[in-house]
Design a protein around this motif. Structure first.
Motif, mmCIF file in Angstrom:
data_model
loop_
_atom_site.group_PDB
_atom_site.id
_atom_site.type_symbol
_atom_site.label_atom_id
_atom_site.label_comp_id
_atom_site.label_asym_id
_atom_site.label_seq_id
_atom_site.Cartn_x
_atom_site.Cartn_y
_atom_site.Cartn_z
ATOM 1 N N ARG A 1 -7.687 0.087 0.669
ATOM 2 C CA ARG A 1 -6.441 0.755 1.028
ATOM 3 C C ARG A 1 -5.243 -0.032 0.508
ATOM 4 O O ARG A 1 -4.270 0.525 0.001
ATOM 5 C CB ARG A 1 -6.323 0.909 2.545
ATOM 6 C CG ARG A 1 -7.358 1.805 3.189
ATOM 7 C CD ARG A 1 -7.359 3.205 2.644
ATOM 8 N NE ARG A 1 -6.057 3.831 2.643
ATOM 9 C CZ ARG A 1 -5.814 5.037 2.148
ATOM 10 N NH1 ARG A 1 -6.804 5.726 1.601
ATOM 11 N NH2 ARG A 1 -4.616 5.553 2.180
ATOM 12 N N TYR A 2 -5.313 -1.363 0.624
ATOM 13 C CA TYR A 2 -4.228 -2.217 0.131
ATOM 14 C C TYR A 2 -4.086 -2.078 -1.387
ATOM 15 O O TYR A 2 -2.975 -1.974 -1.915
ATOM 16 C CB TYR A 2 -4.514 -3.671 0.503
ATOM 17 C CG TYR A 2 -3.550 -4.664 -0.112
ATOM 18 C CD1 TYR A 2 -2.271 -4.845 0.433
ATOM 19 C CD2 TYR A 2 -3.906 -5.412 -1.234
ATOM 20 C CE1 TYR A 2 -1.380 -5.745 -0.137
ATOM 21 C CE2 TYR A 2 -3.016 -6.316 -1.803
ATOM 22 C CZ TYR A 2 -1.759 -6.480 -1.254
ATOM 23 O OH TYR A 2 -0.890 -7.371 -1.821
ATOM 24 N N ALA A 3 -5.227 -2.077 -2.081
ATOM 25 C CA ALA A 3 -5.200 -1.944 -3.544
ATOM 26 C C ALA A 3 -4.622 -0.592 -3.958
ATOM 27 O O ALA A 3 -3.861 -0.493 -4.933
ATOM 28 C CB ALA A 3 -6.604 -2.126 -4.112
ATOM 29 N N LEU A 4 -4.959 0.461 -3.215
ATOM 30 C CA LEU A 4 -4.417 1.781 -3.514
ATOM 31 C C LEU A 4 -2.905 1.808 -3.326
ATOM 32 O O LEU A 4 -2.172 2.407 -4.123
ATOM 33 C CB LEU A 4 -5.075 2.841 -2.617
ATOM 34 C CG LEU A 4 -6.497 3.260 -2.998
ATOM 35 C CD1 LEU A 4 -7.122 4.076 -1.885
ATOM 36 C CD2 LEU A 4 -6.500 4.044 -4.297
ATOM 37 N N ASP A 5 -2.441 1.145 -2.269
ATOM 38 C CA ASP A 5 -1.000 1.106 -2.017
ATOM 39 C C ASP A 5 -0.275 0.262 -3.067
ATOM 40 O O ASP A 5 0.859 0.566 -3.449
ATOM 41 C CB ASP A 5 -0.721 0.547 -0.619
ATOM 42 C CG ASP A 5 -1.178 1.490 0.478
ATOM 43 O OD1 ASP A 5 -1.299 2.700 0.199
ATOM 44 O OD2 ASP A 5 -1.431 1.027 1.603
ATOM 45 N N ARG A 6 -0.926 -0.793 -3.529
ATOM 46 C CA ARG A 6 -0.277 -1.725 -4.464
ATOM 47 C C ARG A 6 -0.283 -1.196 -5.902
ATOM 48 O O ARG A 6 0.726 -1.269 -6.602
ATOM 49 C CB ARG A 6 -0.987 -3.072 -4.403
ATOM 50 C CG ARG A 6 -0.301 -4.169 -5.201
ATOM 51 C CD ARG A 6 -0.975 -5.497 -4.979
ATOM 52 N NE ARG A 6 -0.339 -6.545 -5.763
ATOM 53 C CZ ARG A 6 0.738 -7.222 -5.393
ATOM 54 N NH1 ARG A 6 1.322 -6.942 -4.233
ATOM 55 N NH2 ARG A 6 1.243 -8.173 -6.158
#
Length: 335
Positions: free
Chosen positions: A266-271
């Protein structure tokens, strides 16, 4: 003189007060059945079913609300620690993470997984060409749908796609040879598979295929359920140890993945959404090698086998394309 507060009344059990009505319970359970059926086969994502059913945002919110701290707070509230048992406190934590929704949905998912994996176990023994041909069609159509839904424009996204494809292609059918078939790989499989189950389009079972654990875990779960049921008719508890160890190791890995890898994704998708999606979709494309390797290893290819494999693959592709048609409003870029 005022009477002392009625602590018994204050702390009376109320956990059942937030139980959803029967209609909502049945609806959530049914969605769980469909999600579990999808998660149990490579190429179809339970996350896509959640999107079609309109519960995806609620599912993500509930899953991300479950943290080690919340779990610990819930357990402490139900034990004589930290001031004594407080059902009200436990209920507050349970409601905060949408506990009844998750519990009912998970029950439906697990029910479907047990049923589908039994079918997979039988088909793997009796008709592996049909099984893996169907899987090939599911994966291939999923790859087409996902590739159509994303945009790969930057050099970083192209590089991520190349890495994802190469990793999936090289590992498909080979990872057990590389790292062995011990419990460590089962734990890893649980981590990545459960994490992927909440992503639309990316199947947790597909990652099990890449890791060479799909067939093994399907068969082990079926054996475990059979022996567990056999205890009623006098079966040996010792017979549960071997399959039970594998199942519990997978579940343990899944819990760790739920609290770590799923949040990292999820963090990678947001970043950097484009790079992350490029990598994930490339995994699906690279995984097309896996069912081919399984058929080549177990049966070998001939003209008849190839025709059967291709025919069943078409059926699998139609299933995915039909799901995609129902989920026509889904935009992977908005995950």
């Amino acid at each position: 003189m005022p009477s002392p507060p009625d602590h018994a009344t204050e702390e009376r059990p109320t956990l059942g007060g937030s139980v959803p009505p029967l209609r909502e319970w049945a609806s959530t359970f049914l969605i769980g059945l469909f999600m579990g059926s999808a998660d149990a086969v490579p190429g179809v994502s339970g996350g896509t079913i959640a999107l079609i059913a309109g519960i995806y945002e609620r599912l993500i919110s509930a899953v991300t609300a479950v943290t080690p701290g919340q779990v610990l707070a819930f357990l402490k509230a139900l034990t004589p620690l930290d001031g004594g048992v407080s059902v009200r406190s436990a209920e507050a934590v349970f409601d905060e993470v949408d506990g009844w929704f998750l519990l009912i949905l998970l029950t439906g998912i697990l029910t479907a997984v047990v049923v589908v994996t039994r079918a997979v176990h039988v088909l793997n023994q009796e008709a592996p060409v049909l099984l893996f041909g169907f899987f090939f069609g599911l994966i291939a159509a999923s790859a087409v749908v996902l590739l159509r839904a994303i945009s790969i424009q930057s050099a970083e996204a192209v590089a991520a796609a190349v890495v994802g494809f190469t990793a999936a292609f090289l590992l498909s059918g080979e990872i057990e040879t590389l790292v062995g078939g011990g419990l460590a790989i089962v734990f890893l499989a649980g981590m990545v598979a459960v994490s992927a189950m909440i992503l639309p389009g990316i199947s947790g079972s597909l990652l099990l295929v890449i890791l060479g654990q799909y067939t093994r875990l399907s068969e082990t779960l079926s054996v475990f359920v059979d022996r567990l049921a056999g205890l009623v008719s006098g079966g040996s508890l010792d017979s549960l140890v071997s399959p039970g160890t594998v199942v519990l190791t997978f579940v343990g890995g899944g819990l760790v993945g739920l609290f770590t890898i799923s949040r990292l994704v999820r963090y990678a998708l947001d970043r950097n959404r484009e790079v992350t999606l490029s990598f994930l979709v490339a995994l699906v494309v690279g995984a097309l090698r896996a069912p081919v390797v399984e058929v080549r290893t177990e049966v070998g290819f001939s003209t008849d086998v190839l025709l059967t494999f291709a025919g069943v693959a078409v059926v699998g592709a139609v299933v995915v394309l039909a799901l995609d048609w129902y989920a026509a409003d889904f935009e992977i870029e908005e995950i």
